[in-house]
Every structure is written in structure tokens, then in C-alpha cells.
Design a protein around this motif. Structure first.
Motif, PDB file in Angstrom:
ATOM      1  N   GLU A  88       0.879  -1.268   0.106  1.00 17.25           N
ATOM      2  CA  GLU A  88      -0.018  -0.126  -0.167  1.00 17.25           C
ATOM      3  C   GLU A  88       0.896   1.273   0.123  1.00 17.25           C
ATOM      4  O   GLU A  88       0.702   2.117  -0.650  1.00 17.25           O
ATOM      5  N   TRP A  89       1.844   1.216   0.770  1.00 16.57           N
ATOM      6  CA  TRP A  89       2.692   2.512   0.911  1.00 16.57           C
ATOM      7  C   TRP A  89       3.533   2.609  -0.405  1.00 16.57           C
ATOM      8  O   TRP A  89       3.603   3.739  -0.992  1.00 16.57           O
ATOM      9  N   GLY A  90       3.984   1.570  -1.110  1.00 20.46           N
ATOM     10  CA  GLY A  90       4.397   1.536  -2.699  1.00 20.46           C
ATOM     11  C   GLY A  90       3.556   2.113  -3.565  1.00 20.46           C
ATOM     12  O   GLY A  90       3.848   3.119  -4.384  1.00 20.46           O
ATOM     13  N   ASN A  91       2.037   1.615  -3.421  1.00 22.97           N
ATOM     14  CA  ASN A  91       1.127   2.331  -4.299  1.00 22.97           C
ATOM     15  C   ASN A  91       0.935   3.868  -4.204  1.00 22.97           C
ATOM     16  O   ASN A  91       0.838   4.665  -5.092  1.00 22.97           O
ATOM     17  N   GLU A  92       0.886   4.327  -2.738  1.00 21.35           N
ATOM     18  CA  GLU A  92       0.628   5.612  -2.583  1.00 21.35           C
ATOM     19  C   GLU A  92       2.032   6.463  -3.350  1.00 21.35           C
ATOM     20  O   GLU A  92       1.825   7.453  -3.597  1.00 21.35           O
ATOM     21  N   TYR A  93       3.087   5.973  -2.828  1.00 22.05           N
ATOM     22  CA  TYR A  93       4.543   6.633  -3.313  1.00 22.05           C
ATOM     23  C   TYR A  93       4.399   6.757  -4.879  1.00 22.05           C
ATOM     24  O   TYR A  93       4.690   8.226  -5.260  1.00 22.05           O
ATOM     25  N   TYR A 132       1.835   6.803  -6.846  1.00 24.24           N
ATOM     26  CA  TYR A 132       0.688   7.868  -7.066  1.00 24.24           C
ATOM     27  C   TYR A 132       1.040   9.388  -6.849  1.00 24.24           C
ATOM     28  O   TYR A 132       0.952  10.222  -7.631  1.00 24.24           O
ATOM     29  N   LEU A 133       1.585   9.562  -5.731  1.00 28.78           N
ATOM     30  CA  LEU A 133       2.085  11.076  -5.514  1.00 28.78           C
ATOM     31  C   LEU A 133       3.195  11.371  -6.215  1.00 28.78           C
ATOM     32  O   LEU A 133       2.990  12.582  -6.513  1.00 28.78           O
ATOM     33  N   SER A 136      10.324  10.584  12.083  1.00 28.81           N
ATOM     34  CA  SER A 136       9.511  11.678  12.668  1.00 28.81           C
ATOM     35  C   SER A 136       8.160  11.897  12.086  1.00 28.81           C
ATOM     36  O   SER A 136       7.397  12.595  12.719  1.00 28.81           O
ATOM     37  N   TYR A 137       7.861  11.627  10.777  1.00 27.10           N
ATOM     38  CA  TYR A 137       6.854  11.855  10.177  1.00 27.10           C
ATOM     39  C   TYR A 137       5.753  10.873  10.716  1.00 27.10           C
ATOM     40  O   TYR A 137       4.378  11.355  10.891  1.00 27.10           O
ATOM     41  N   ASP A 138       6.165   9.654  11.277  1.00 30.91           N
ATOM     42  CA  ASP A 138       5.037   8.724  11.816  1.00 30.91           C
ATOM     43  C   ASP A 138       4.865   9.446  13.227  1.00 30.91           C
ATOM     44  O   ASP A 138       3.865   9.002  13.755  1.00 30.91           O
ATOM     45  N   PHE A 139       5.815  10.001  13.795  1.00 29.19           N
ATOM     46  CA  PHE A 139       5.601  10.549  15.377  1.00 29.19           C
ATOM     47  C   PHE A 139       4.895  11.604  15.250  1.00 29.19           C
ATOM     48  O   PHE A 139       4.318  12.017  16.650  1.00 29.19           O
ATOM     49  N   LEU A 197      11.270  18.498  -1.407  1.00 30.36           N
ATOM     50  CA  LEU A 197      10.376  19.049  -0.383  1.00 30.36           C
ATOM     51  C   LEU A 197       9.071  18.447  -0.359  1.00 30.36           C
ATOM     52  O   LEU A 197       8.231  18.238   0.656  1.00 30.36           O
ATOM     53  N   TYR A 198       8.734  18.016  -1.680  1.00 29.16           N
ATOM     54  CA  TYR A 198       7.220  17.451  -2.106  1.00 29.16           C
ATOM     55  C   TYR A 198       7.166  16.062  -1.215  1.00 29.16           C
ATOM     56  O   TYR A 198       6.335  15.537  -0.440  1.00 29.16           O
ATOM     57  N   ARG A 199       8.543  15.285  -1.384  1.00 27.90           N
ATOM     58  CA  ARG A 199       8.696  13.922  -0.756  1.00 27.90           C
ATOM     59  C   ARG A 199       8.516  14.093   0.836  1.00 27.90           C
ATOM     60  O   ARG A 199       8.148  13.368   1.442  1.00 27.90           O
ATOM     61  N   ALA A 200       9.351  15.000   1.208  1.00 29.77           N
ATOM     62  CA  ALA A 200       9.488  15.031   2.735  1.00 29.77           C
ATOM     63  C   ALA A 200       8.068  15.449   3.425  1.00 29.77           C
ATOM     64  O   ALA A 200       7.781  14.968   4.467  1.00 29.77           O
ATOM     65  N   LYS A 201       7.311  16.252   2.574  1.00 34.18           N
ATOM     66  CA  LYS A 201       5.980  16.537   3.187  1.00 34.18           C
ATOM     67  C   LYS A 201       5.124  15.424   3.452  1.00 34.18           C
ATOM     68  O   LYS A 201       4.346  15.112   4.321  1.00 34.18           O
ATOM     69  N   TYR A 202       5.223  14.279   2.308  1.00 33.49           N
ATOM     70  CA  TYR A 202       4.268  13.260   2.536  1.00 33.49           C
ATOM     71  C   TYR A 202       4.955  11.684   3.054  1.00 33.49           C
ATOM     72  O   TYR A 202       4.036  11.117   3.517  1.00 33.49           O
ATOM     73  N   PHE A 203       6.246  12.100   2.800  1.00 35.05           N
ATOM     74  CA  PHE A 203       6.900  10.526   3.332  1.00 35.05           C
ATOM     75  C   PHE A 203       7.924  10.765   4.705  1.00 35.05           C
ATOM     76  O   PHE A 203       8.627   9.928   4.999  1.00 35.05           O
ATOM     77  N   GLY A 204       8.120  12.019   5.087  1.00 38.53           N
ATOM     78  CA  GLY A 204       9.255  12.077   5.997  1.00 38.53           C
ATOM     79  C   GLY A 204      10.666  12.307   5.436  1.00 38.53           C
ATOM     80  O   GLY A 204      10.911  12.151   4.160  1.00 38.53           O
TER      81      GLY A 204
END
Length: 337
Positions: free
Chosen positions: A14-19, A21-22, A277-280, A330-337
Motif C-alpha cells: 500500500e505504501w508503494g502504491n501511494e508513493y 501515485y503521489l 519523525s513523520y510517523d511520530f 520538499l514534496y517527498r519530505a511533506k508526504y513521506f518524511g
């Protein structure tokens, strides 16, 4: 591209599919006015690539996968960890590469980007990381992703805060001693993955020796000169103190084990990557600090263009440049940390 080792990701598929897609969503929204991207869809294929401290067969299998996929032109672009980039010309080598692989594998199979990418478009990259993208001053890779180690802690605990405020002055040995004064089990260091074991050893060593080329071009001699015996004994003693002379847990433990003990309150700290930190971020009272002496290794990923791809090289260069742009980072950091 390798799946992340983030223990808080429950479903990697699911994470890979979301990656995927984004990333494609970024292209459709941000570069839609550039005609070269109009018909471009980026498809990702992920692999686990977990390298275990107790067995190196996965390392060989992963390198075989990268080697064969590149030669056969199965992927147009590849995102490779620093564990594998340019290994045929690495500072420390394994006989396996000399025996089985071409010494010019990267130069022959990765596209020389020096002729296509101007220096101005590379200014946002860390110069030291960018330098690692070169062989003989020619650019064969682009920095894609970077991470580093953090210690996560509960910021509502005064005992922990008193330790954290002095972290820049502490060594790992100091941290262990201070932790023992506060808790019977103060720190979880899961080193079941070989890169975690090696990198922790580098962080520990860096508390006592300056391991930079700028300081000493022969810094690596500390690992086999007269002082090396003291270093290895100190590192061994650290583990013995931490585990009460039972090292199996450390060597066989994984991030998910350390995370569980942290959440259960059995550890003052959880050692994990900064990207976690994105998860926390939505969990109350969880903060992070750099490791002792504020020294951490860096985990880098690099993007290469496969010379064996059948797609127009100019199109691939434009895609690679956009994928490694400041805006994309910056875009990847926003969505994936």
C-alpha cells in the motif's frame, strides 16, 4: 528502489502504491506545462533488500539483482542505496566483486550525466554528497534522498530531558551510564540489519576519533593501527554493559522490536532514522534529538540512468533532473518524511 525500513509502515504494498501515485501527481500538477512530460508516467518497482547482520547472502542477491537488471535494461532509472553505488571502486571491497563483476561496471552501464546536466541545476545538493556521485570527476548519479539517525524520547519526562539537553557533550558510553542511573533498561539499539550495525560502530568511533578526510586523509587507519585494539575492546565493553553480557538481542533485533519496547515504556530512547519523525508527528510528547556528540551517519540514495535503456536519453535526463529537484525533495519530505 528499496522499500523503507520504517517499522511503523504496516502495509508496504500500500505504501508503494501511494508513493507511485503521489510522485506522478507531482508531475501532473507541477510540470504539466512542460511538453516533454505530457505523456510520462513513472512506474516504481520496489524490493526489500534487507541485509542482515548474521547473514550476507541477501547482500549478494541484491547486488546480483541490481547488476542483472542494469545489464538487461529492465529499468530505465534506478534508485540505489549508498551500500551499492560504485561498489566496484569502493574504499573497502569484497573479493566477490573483483571475481564476478567488471571493474568499470558503473562507468559502462550508468549514463555519464556530465554532458547533460549543468552545474547550476545541482546547486541545491550537498556538495559532499554530490561528490559521491562521481567517478574520475564524471557525474554518474544524482542525490535522490538523504536520512540520518535520531534518538526519539518522551519530552514530558524530566529525567530524559536532563540527559537530552547535554547530548551534544555526551559519548555513547556516557549516555549508557546516565541511562542506567534513570532506568534499568534505558536504550534500545536494534542492529539486526548489517548497515545498522556498521553505522552504529562508526557513530560510536566518531565520539572519540575524527573520521573525516578533511581532518585526516588516512582516517581509516584507526581501524587497524595500534589504537584499534582499544577501540574494539571499548565497543565490545559497551555492548556487554548494555546487554548484561548477552548480545544476541542486539544482533538479532530489528527496528520493530525497538519501537515496541519504546512504546511499552521499557526504553528511554528509540534509535531510528530522522524520517520516522513523520510517523511520530501526531503522537503526544514524542520528540527527537541527534545521537551523542550530535554525530550521525547519513543514509543516501542516488538516482542513476541506465545506459541500456531504449528510451530517449534526453527525456530520461529531464525526468531524473525533476525527480531530484529541490521542489521534489520538499514534496517527498511533506508526504513521506
Amino acid at each position: 528502489m528499496k522499500y523503507p525500513d520504517d517499522p511503523m509502515i504496516e502495509d508496504m504494498i500500500e505504501w508503494g502504491n501511494e508513493y507511485e501515485y503521489l510522485i506522478n501527481n507531482y508531475f501532473s500538477e507541477n510540470v504539466k506545462n512542460i511538453s516533454i512530460f505530457n505523456d510520462v508516467t513513472i512506474s516504481f518497482e520496489f524490493y526489500e533488500g534487507k541485509l542482515y547482520s548474521y547473514n550476507n547472502i541477501n547482500y549478494i542477491n541484491t547486488y546480483n539483482f541490481i547488476f542483472n537488471s542494469t545489464i538487461l535494461g529492465e529499468y530505465d532509472l534506478m534508485i540505489i542505496d549508498d551500500s551499492f553505488l560504485f561498489n566496484e571502486v569502493a574504499l573497502m571491497e569484497c573479493y566477490y566483486f573483483e571475481y564476478y563483476f567488471d571493474r568499470k561496471f558503473s562507468e559502462n552501464n550508468y549514463m555519464d550525466l556530465s554532458k547533460y546536466i549543468n552545474k547550476e541545476s545541482l546547486k541545491h545538493h550537498d556538495p559532499k554528497i554530490l561528490e559521491k556521485c562521481k567517478i574520475n570527476k564524471k557525474l554518474y548519479a544524482l542525490p535522490y534522498d538523504s536520512d540520518f539517525d535520531n534518538l526519539y524520547f518522551r519530552s514530558n519526562d524530566s529525567n530524559i530531558n536532563s540527559i537530552v539537553k547535554n547530548m551534544e557533550l555526551l559519548t555513547w558510553d556516557d549516555l549508557l551510564e546516565l541511562g542506567n542511573e534513570t532506568s534499568s533498561y534505558p536504550l534500545v539499539i536494534s542492529l539486526g540489519y548489517s548497515e545498522d550495525m556498521i553505522n552504529f560502530f562508526i557513530e560510536y568511533t566518531s565520539n572519540y576519533y575524527n573520521l573525516t578526510k578533511e581532518y585526516d586523509s588516512n582516517f581509516y587507519k584507526v581501524f587497524y593501527n595500534d589504537s584499534s585494539t582499544y577501540l574494539y575492546n571499548s565497543f565490545f565493553d559497551f555492548f556487554n554493559k548494555y546487554t548484561n553480557f548477552t548480545n544476541d538481542y542486539i544482533v538479532n533485533g530489528f527496528p520493530i522490536d525497538g519501537l515496541y519496547e519504546f512504546f511499552m515504556g521499557d526504553s528511554l530512547f528509540f534509535k531510528g532514522k530522522a524520517s520516522y519523525s513523520y510517523d511520530f508527528q501526531d503522537i503526544p510528547y514524542i520528540s527527537s534529538t541527534l545521537p551523542p556528540k550530535f554525530i550521525s551517519v547519513k543514509y543516501n540514495k542516488y538516482l542513476i540512468i541506465n545506459n541500456n535503456s531504449n528510451i530517449d536519453k534526453n527525456i530520461l535526463v529531464e525526468i531524473a533532473t525533476e525527480l531530484t529537484s529541490k521542489e521534489m525533495q520538499l514534496y517527498r519530505a511533506k508526504y513521506f518524511g
